[in-house]
Write a protein that holds these residues in place. Structure first.
Motif, short mmCIF file in Angstrom:
data_model
loop_
_atom_site.label_atom_id
_atom_site.label_comp_id
_atom_site.label_asym_id
_atom_site.label_seq_id
_atom_site.Cartn_x
_atom_site.Cartn_y
_atom_site.Cartn_z
N ALA A 91 7.65 3.09 -1.14
CA ALA A 91 6.74 2.41 -2.08
C ALA A 91 5.38 2.25 -1.44
N LEU A 92 4.37 2.64 -2.19
CA LEU A 92 3.00 2.53 -1.69
C LEU A 92 2.18 1.69 -2.67
N PHE A 93 1.52 0.68 -2.14
CA PHE A 93 0.70 -0.22 -2.96
C PHE A 93 -0.77 0.01 -2.59
N VAL A 94 -1.54 0.49 -3.54
CA VAL A 94 -2.93 0.86 -3.27
C VAL A 94 -3.85 0.29 -4.34
N LYS A 95 -5.12 0.21 -3.99
CA LYS A 95 -6.12 -0.31 -4.93
C LYS A 95 -6.29 0.63 -6.12
N ILE A 144 11.14 0.88 1.61
CA ILE A 144 10.22 0.81 2.75
C ILE A 144 8.83 1.07 2.18
N GLY A 145 7.94 0.12 2.37
CA GLY A 145 6.65 0.23 1.72
C GLY A 145 5.47 -0.19 2.57
N PHE A 202 7.11 5.85 -4.90
CA PHE A 202 6.57 5.07 -6.02
C PHE A 202 5.22 4.51 -5.60
N ILE A 203 4.22 4.67 -6.46
CA ILE A 203 2.88 4.16 -6.16
C ILE A 203 2.52 3.08 -7.17
#
Length: 457
Positions: A429-433, A393-394, A445-446
């Motif tokens: 899951a985290l997607f960041v700049k 889940i992200g 998880f980043i």
């Protein structure tokens, strides 16, 4: 620009063309995707490479004969009344094992519908055929009808059918020699089309390229979509209208029908055609059957198309009056972040299988609906492992100003109230700049643009 990627396709081509028996190979894909550049990587000394155009058959045969004469002496000194005599004459005089490449093959067929049947006869006489034949074309629908359709004379004859699709962001980074963050931004404009990358590379910056080649009425890409549509359909107005409506926010079938003024029953076939051409896609929430049309959303799938229909089409009149700088500053700069965020989300979904290598995960999809507390909720990315024991889940956040700890808390709450968990291990899951955390929680998880772009190489 240097030639990038296509390793698998080139390997298949070379293997086929090394065969002792004659081979028929079909290569197709939308215009500017790199078909010609790829085929040129496998052309050998002595091969014949002909690029067709839209002239009458008699002129095409004469032009082709002159090209053949550079390999077969005096071949153009004879007049060939039709394609069958032309190809049989080549076969009699050509060196065995030579490859004959015909680029933009559909142009020849438009003026000579009998050509596929002529080639079928030649191919069926394999013991007499002396050359390999490679047919390439940008008209995707026509190439499919001529080779893949079971009614076609060439059906079942091809030894290889290669459809070239868009290239991945990792290759764009190499082509433009930019940072990972810049690669995401550039990809949100030019997508995975190599020719667009070349056009971008001719300018010192993304801004200059957009203004000069897309916004300006004399730019190479100012009328690009209409040129692409002409390859595959006469009804360019309908495709143009439907994509324009979808790009500006009408995503449900009922909304599209209302905007266009037609019943929904009349839109299924044209929408399916645009999906097959690769310009739009269906989006269905995670866990919902594909048959559930009520939940289906239609989205523009190709980055350049989405960019074009968001920023150029609505401002066409203003741009034609020459207000390029004003549109860029007042429209593009204010809305680009939101546009790029949409592309970033999709990149993150596609990258999942390469980011989690301990288990086999499917590409992520979006989910929206009511959570376990009966509240409306949306999750950017959901994906289950192939054994269904794990569930990702992200969230994808492009802004660098958001508090990452706060986003993680929001994500944890979403995971707890997600209604489709079935005794699975939850992975957040985290997607960041940019990852500003000194320590990452054990269950999270980043990923940054560097991780995503590398995964999409």
């Amino acid at each position: 620009m240097e030639f990038y990627n296509r390793h698998e396709e080139i390997k298949r081509l070379k293997t086929a063309l090394e065969a002792s028996q004659p081979r028929l190979i079909v290569v197709y894909g939308r215009r500017r995707i790199g078909k010609t550049r790829m085929l040129q990587q496998v052309v050998k000394e002595g091969d014949i490479y002909f690029i067709a155009d839209q002239r009458e058959t008699k002129l095409q045969i004469a032009s082709f004969a002159r090209l053949v004469a550079t390999k077969i002496e005096s071949f153009d000194k004879v007049t060939y009344p039709d394609w069958e005599i032309f190809f049989r004459s080549i076969n009699q005089r050509i060196k065995k094992g030579t490859t004959l490449f015909i680029d933009e093959f559909p142009y020849l067929v438009k003026n000579a519908s009998e050509l596929p049947s002529i080639l079928q006869k030649l191919i069926d006489e394999k013991e007499k055929l002396n050359f390999h034949l490679v047919l390439s074309g940008s008209s995707q629908q026509m190439m499919q009808k001529m080779v893949i359709d079971h009614h076609s004379p060439l059906y079942g004859r091809a030894n290889e059918i290669i459809k070239l699709t868009s290239m991945r962001p990792g290759w764009l980074k190499k082509a433009l020699n930019c940072s990972y963050v810049e690669a995401v931004e550039e990809f949100s404009i030019w997508g995975g089309v190599p020719r667009y990358w070349e056009i971008r590379n001719d300018s010192a910056s993304m801004e200059e390229a957009i203004k000069k080649q897309v916004f300006n009425i004399h730019g190479i890409l100012h009328e690009e979509p209409m040129r692409l549509f002409l390859d595959d359909t006469r009804d360019t107005v309908q495709i143009h209208t439907l994509i324009s409506i979808i790009a500006t926010g009408a995503n449900r079938l009922s909304e599209i029908a209302s905007r266009i003024g037609k019943p929904t029953t009349q839109l299924s076939r044209p929408l399916q055609k645009i999906i097959e051409l690769g310009y739009i896609k269906r989006e269905i929430p995670y866990g919902v059957s594909k048959r559930n049309s009520k939940k289906t959303l239609y989205k523009v799938s190709e980055p350049f198309m989405l960019f074009y229909y968001r920023f150029i089409v609505p401002e066409k009149t203003t741009l034609e009056l020459g207000y390029v700088d004003q549109v860029y500053k007042q429209i593009f700069e204010k809305q680009f972040s939101s546009h790029c965020a949409d592309i970033w989300e999709n990149m993150c979904r596609q990258a999942l299988p390469n980011l989690f290598t301990n288990s086999l995960f499917k590409p992520g999809v979006r989910w929206w609906g009511n959570n376990t507390e009966r509240e409306q909720m949306e999750i950017d990315i959901v994906a289950n492992s192939s054994d269904d024991r794990e569930l990702i889940i992200g969230e994808a956040k492009r802004s660098s100003t958001r508090n990452i700890s706060a986003i993680i808390k929001e994500l944890e709450k979403k995971a707890k109230t997600f209604p489709l968990v079935r005794n699975q291990r939850i992975i957040l899951a985290l997607f960041v700049k940019q990852n500003t955390l000194k320590e990452t929680p054990d269950n999270v998880f980043i990923f940054t643009p560097e991780d995503v772009v590398k995964a999409l190489s």
